[in-house]
Design a protein around this motif. Structure first.
Motif, PDB file in Angstrom:
ATOM      1  N   GLY A 254       0.798  -1.221   0.000  1.00  0.00           N
ATOM      2  CA  GLY A 254       0.000   0.000   0.000  1.00  0.00           C
ATOM      3  C   GLY A 254       0.823   1.259   0.000  1.00  0.00           C
ATOM      4  N   ASN A 255       2.115   1.125  -0.319  1.00  0.00           N
ATOM      5  CA  ASN A 255       3.007   2.280  -0.324  1.00  0.00           C
ATOM      6  C   ASN A 255       3.181   2.800  -1.737  1.00  0.00           C
ATOM      7  OD1 ASN A 255       3.506   2.059   2.452  1.00  0.00           O
ATOM      8  ND2 ASN A 255       5.142   0.570   2.113  1.00  0.00           N
ATOM      9  N   GLY A 256       3.284   4.087  -1.855  1.00  0.00           N
ATOM     10  CA  GLY A 256       3.518   4.722  -3.142  1.00  0.00           C
ATOM     11  C   GLY A 256       3.739   6.204  -2.928  1.00  0.00           C
ATOM     12  N   PHE A 257       3.921   6.938  -4.001  1.00  0.00           N
ATOM     13  CA  PHE A 257       4.136   8.386  -3.918  1.00  0.00           C
ATOM     14  C   PHE A 257       3.019   9.062  -4.688  1.00  0.00           C
ATOM     15  CE2 PHE A 257       5.910  12.505  -4.994  1.00  0.00           C
ATOM     16  CZ  PHE A 257       6.543  12.884  -3.823  1.00  0.00           C
ATOM     17  N   ASP A 258       2.160   9.775  -3.977  1.00  0.00           N
ATOM     18  CA  ASP A 258       1.014  10.429  -4.614  1.00  0.00           C
ATOM     19  C   ASP A 258       0.993  11.925  -4.379  1.00  0.00           C
ATOM     20  OD1 ASP A 258       0.321  10.606  -1.982  1.00  0.00           O
ATOM     21  OD2 ASP A 258      -1.591   9.540  -2.152  1.00  0.00           O
ATOM     22  N   GLY A 259       2.144  12.479  -3.954  1.00  0.00           N
ATOM     23  CA  GLY A 259       2.216  13.910  -3.719  1.00  0.00           C
ATOM     24  C   GLY A 259       1.514  14.372  -2.454  1.00  0.00           C
TER      25      GLY A 259
ATOM     26  N   PHE B 263      -2.499  11.386   2.258  1.00  0.00           N
ATOM     27  CA  PHE B 263      -2.295  11.947   3.596  1.00  0.00           C
ATOM     28  C   PHE B 263      -3.277  13.087   3.844  1.00  0.00           C
ATOM     29  CE2 PHE B 263       0.664  14.439   6.571  1.00  0.00           C
ATOM     30  CZ  PHE B 263       0.180  13.774   7.685  1.00  0.00           C
ATOM     31  N   ALA B 264      -3.483  13.927   2.829  1.00  0.00           N
ATOM     32  CA  ALA B 264      -4.435  15.033   2.967  1.00  0.00           C
ATOM     33  C   ALA B 264      -5.846  14.498   3.207  1.00  0.00           C
ATOM     34  CB  ALA B 264      -4.401  15.916   1.726  1.00  0.00           C
TER      35      ALA B 264
ATOM     36  N   CYS C  35       4.759  12.981   1.510  1.00  0.00           N
ATOM     37  CA  CYS C  35       4.004  12.869   0.252  1.00  0.00           C
ATOM     38  C   CYS C  35       3.806  11.432  -0.204  1.00  0.00           C
ATOM     39  CB  CYS C  35       4.700  13.668  -0.844  1.00  0.00           C
ATOM     40  SG  CYS C  35       4.774  15.435  -0.495  1.00  0.00           S
ATOM     41  N   ALA C  36       4.164  10.473   0.640  1.00  0.00           N
ATOM     42  CA  ALA C  36       3.958   9.067   0.288  1.00  0.00           C
ATOM     43  C   ALA C  36       2.643   8.583   0.854  1.00  0.00           C
ATOM     44  CB  ALA C  36       5.107   8.219   0.815  1.00  0.00           C
ATOM     45  N   SER C  37       2.006   7.675   0.141  1.00  0.00           N
ATOM     46  CA  SER C  37       0.827   7.008   0.673  1.00  0.00           C
ATOM     47  C   SER C  37       1.296   5.860   1.555  1.00  0.00           C
ATOM     48  CB  SER C  37      -0.049   6.492  -0.468  1.00  0.00           C
ATOM     49  OG  SER C  37       0.684   5.597  -1.283  1.00  0.00           O
ATOM     50  N   GLY C  38       0.386   5.209   2.224  1.00  0.00           N
ATOM     51  CA  GLY C  38       0.766   4.100   3.088  1.00  0.00           C
ATOM     52  C   GLY C  38       0.257   4.322   4.492  1.00  0.00           C
ATOM     53  N   TYR C  39       0.861   3.650   5.444  1.00  0.00           N
ATOM     54  CA  TYR C  39       0.434   3.757   6.841  1.00  0.00           C
ATOM     55  C   TYR C  39       0.898   5.098   7.393  1.00  0.00           C
ATOM     56  CZ  TYR C  39      -0.221   2.684  11.766  1.00  0.00           C
ATOM     57  OH  TYR C  39      -0.612   2.709  13.075  1.00  0.00           O
ATOM     58  N   PHE C  40      -0.074   5.946   7.742  1.00  0.00           N
ATOM     59  CA  PHE C  40       0.263   7.326   8.087  1.00  0.00           C
ATOM     60  C   PHE C  40       0.886   7.450   9.470  1.00  0.00           C
ATOM     61  CE2 PHE C  40      -3.305   7.469   5.067  1.00  0.00           C
ATOM     62  CZ  PHE C  40      -2.614   8.024   3.998  1.00  0.00           C
ATOM     63  N   GLY C  41       0.707   6.443  10.322  1.00  0.00           N
ATOM     64  CA  GLY C  41       1.368   6.463  11.613  1.00  0.00           C
ATOM     65  C   GLY C  41       2.870   6.339  11.507  1.00  0.00           C
TER      66      GLY C  41
END
Length: 381
Positions: free
Chosen positions: A256-261, A265-266, A322-328
């Motif tokens: 579930g990790n990636g870079f979405d700008g 997270f927003a 700016c990465a997606s994934g586990y926000f903790g």
């Protein structure tokens, strides 16, 4: 030779100069472990297990024990592969376990604890070179007292990576290009964010070439060496998975990790604000935290930190936020962004020593309590 490229001090005198910073760092980390042990005992948990055999620590020890190829298929269809974890830490766990009586988990702890000392020393060395001994000491202690500083004492790769990154940047500032390239290559074998160290070496070399400073052949050699570690592992994963150049990204996508700008997270922050009740406070806290990080980076720019530090720190921050994934995970992912601490370290260095000790001591106790609470609760993923 530039002012920053003065000859390095002998190792013994350099260690003596860093001694107070390392002693203070050690005291903070031991306090954190002591508070964790007491808190864990009150909750019928093992502090040792929390540090060495939970979350990512287990994945690293599995790599050390079983090699690559271990996978977990989740009910939602996601595939968690241990190929997501870069190899330097498990290689060191295997090496330490082979030459000592320690198992892989305890070997991971040993590597992390030793690496954290070298990381603190590297942070001190960079700050000392730029701003003086008092600022260097404050920077090393500030890194120890971060709210998630307990991760520095876990069998995770943050301490190892930060040590390699800090000393690579120190080598860059001294224009020791071969050392900088080798350390950057090792950092690239430790975590994906090793790209930030590579970029710092490249920027420094490009600027030096433009100025016509130093031996051109060594600059080029350092720049060539820098990406070899990360490139070798990413290409190896691509070959193993059949995904080619994008194979490692596919592995990360399974987590579930990636870079979405920063879009995910927003949305996460927005959901918190829309939940009402405690969720609003959490959302506001996240906004304040992000704003603080951005403000500190702006302060670093205004402080005129050397371009390699700004590039390195900027990339670490961008990848974390700016990465997606586990926000903790985001506070933990920001641990290597130690140049953010330099503006605060300079402010502390201007205080009377007794006042600076009082401030840092109070924050250290709060950090120890938070770290114990965090690891006995949700903890890092």
């Amino acid at each position: 030779m530039t002012d920053l490229a003065r000859p390095p001090a002998p190792a013994r005198s350099a260690l003596r100069r860093a001694g107070p910073a390392l002693l203070a760092f050690t005291a903070v980390r031991l306090t954190g472990i002591a508070v964790l042990a007491i808190w864990s005992a009150a909750n019928d948990k093992s502090w040792h297990t929390l540090l060495s055999a939970r979350w990512d620590s287990l994945w690293y020890t599995r790599v050390a024990d079983l090699g690559y190829g271990y996978e977990v298929h989740l009910p939602n269809g996601d595939l968690h592969s241990n190929l997501a974890f870069f190899p330097l830490l498990p290689w060191l766990e295997r090496l330490v376990s082979a030459v000592t009586p320690l198992g892989y988990a305890d070997a991971g702890l040993a590597v992390s604890w030793i690496a954290s000392l070298f990381a603190a020393w590297g942070i001190f060395a960079v700050a000392d070179r730029l701003y003086g001994r008092a600022a260097g000491t404050a920077a090393a202690v500030l890194w120890a007292v971060l709210p998630v500083g307990i991760v520095e004492s876990m069998a995770y790769s943050e301490s190892l990576f930060t040590a390699l990154a800090a000393w690579a940047l120190y080598a860059v500032l001294g224009e020791r290009w071969i050392a900088a390239g080798l350390l950057a290559s090792l950092a690239g074998l430790t975590r994906p964010v090793g790209a930030a160290v590579v970029a710092a070496v490249w920027v420094a070399a490009a600027l030096a070439l433009r100025r016509g400073d130093g031996p051109r052949a060594r600059m080029v050699a350092g720049a060539v060496l820098a990406p070899l570690g990360a490139a070798a592992y990413v290409l190896w994963v691509g070959g193993r998975t059949g995904g080619g150049l994008l194979g490692y990204l596919d592995v990360q996508a399974g987590w579930g990790n990636g870079f979405d700008g920063g879009l995910a997270f927003a949305r996460f922050v927005g959901d918190k604000l829309g939940d009402g009740g405690p969720g609003i406070l959490a959302g506001i806290g996240l906004i304040v935290g992000v704003a603080l990080v951005i403000w500190l980076y702006v302060k670093c720019v205004r402080q005129r930190q050397p371009p390699p530090l700004l590039v390195y720190c900027g990339i670490v921050v961008a990848l974390a936020l700016c990465a997606s994934g586990y926000f903790g995970s985001k506070p933990r992912l920001l641990l290597p962004a130690f140049p953010l601490l330099f503006p605060i370290a300079l402010a502390l260095a201007r205080l009377r020593r007794s006042r600076a000790v009082l401030v840092l001591g109070s924050v250290a106790l709060a950090s120890a309590a938070y770290g114990a609470f965090w690891l006995n609760g949700s903890g890092p993923p």
